[in-house]
Design an enzyme around this catalytic site. Structure first.
Site, PDB file in Angstrom:
ATOM      1  N   PRO A  76      33.912  35.507  45.440  1.00 31.17           N
ATOM      2  CA  PRO A  76      34.350  34.369  46.264  1.00 31.17           C
ATOM      3  C   PRO A  76      35.802  34.031  45.983  1.00 31.17           C
ATOM      4  CG  PRO A  76      32.199  33.947  45.304  1.00 31.17           C
ATOM      5  CD  PRO A  76      32.702  35.200  44.670  1.00 31.17           C
ATOM      6  N   GLU A  77      36.558  33.762  47.052  1.00 23.62           N
ATOM      7  CA  GLU A  77      37.960  33.397  46.933  1.00 23.62           C
ATOM      8  C   GLU A  77      38.101  31.906  47.223  1.00 23.62           C
ATOM      9  OE1 GLU A  77      40.530  36.232  48.975  1.00 23.62           O
ATOM     10  OE2 GLU A  77      38.945  37.744  48.880  1.00 23.62           O
TER      11      GLU A  77
END
Length: 278
Positions: free
Chosen positions: A2-3
């Site tokens: 996840p960014e």
């Protein structure tokens, strides 16, 4: 992994479910996921404490508790955070459970078990201190981007993946931002012009804002705290589109390994003629 948009979406979905509630117990199922404390120290440090805020720094999600204590989650590749009733079945990939005073349980699940949770006390060192600026904050400027990234004697793709240059960017949003800015990912970072840095700065803010607006990108594992997938995968211009036509010019999207990562770009919109090397 996840960014920024995914972690920010998780933060927003957790905030109304957690803030103001007190942690009543702890169950550490996977002790190796816990850093900075033993399971016994975790219980002693957080039980009875109230969750004051749910923050995000880069790709880290932070639960701020009273008493200057925090829990810092790094989801890595497959980590998920959720709030569920005690009666809901326990997933086999569950690593940590924090029961709350309203009867709900805050759960950390991680299929591949690479995710971590740090017990952080006020003043204690943490990797978050090494992160670059938050790219969606007003204080971040194109001059700061060019100063930090432009001194990296590497490709612009590698420079943007460096969390000390700018916090929260990863492979998906770097590829999307470079395409939006019409810059080849293999360009030598110090070779970019001022105008190109300004385009890239605007592109980073745009794609991240759109990513947050559409609740992140779900390629496989990512879900928010309510178990909902993101929607930004339907708006990707280059990432994951190898062999498909560019939405801007119709040329076939290519994929190369740059900065050790699979990298997607349009060979026309992001002309390789501008690809300079040290």
């Amino acid at each position: 992994m996840p960014e920024l948009p995914e972690v920010e979406t998780i933060r927003r979905s957790l905030e109304p479910l957690l803030v103001g509630h007190r942690i009543t117990d702890t169950t550490v199922i996977l002790p190796k996921a816990l850093r900075g404390a033993s399971p016994e120290e975790l219980q002693k440090s957080v039980v009875g404490r109230t969750i004051l805020r749910v923050d995000r720094r880069g790709k880290y999600l932070v639960l701020r508790l009273d008493g200057s204590v925090a829990l810092v989650f790094h989801l890595r590749m497959t980590g998920r955070l959720s709030v569920k009733s005690p009666g809901e079945p326990l997933a086999k990939q569950t690593t940590l459970i924090l029961p709350l005073d309203n009867g709900e349980t805050f759960r950390f699940e991680d299929t591949r078990k690479f995710g971590t949770v740090d017990l952080l006390r006020e003043g204690a060192p943490h990797a978050m201190a090494l992160l670059g600026p938050e790219p969606l904050e007003a204080e971040w400027t194109s001059a700061d981007l060019s100063r930090r990234a432009g001194k990296k004697r590497t490709s612009v793709k590698a420079a943007l993946l460096d969390q000390g240059v700018v916090a929260g960017l990863g492979n998906i949003y770097v590829d999307e931002a470079l395409h939006h800015a019409r810059i080849h990912p293999a360009r030598f970072a110090p070779g970019l012009t001022r105008e190109e840095w300004e385009r890239l700065y605007a592109a980073i803010r745009y794609v991240l804002s759109e990513g947050v607006k559409h609740r992140g990108t779900t390629r496989r594992d990512y879900r928010d705290a309510m178990g909902r997938s993101g929607e930004f995968q339907d708006r990707l211009k280059v990432y994951g589109r190898k062999g498909m036509p560019c939405m801007s010019c119709g040329q076939t999207i290519e994929r190369r390994r740059i900065a050790g990562r699979g990298t997607h770009f349009c060979p026309v919109c992001q002309s390789a003629m501008e690809e300079d090397k040290p």
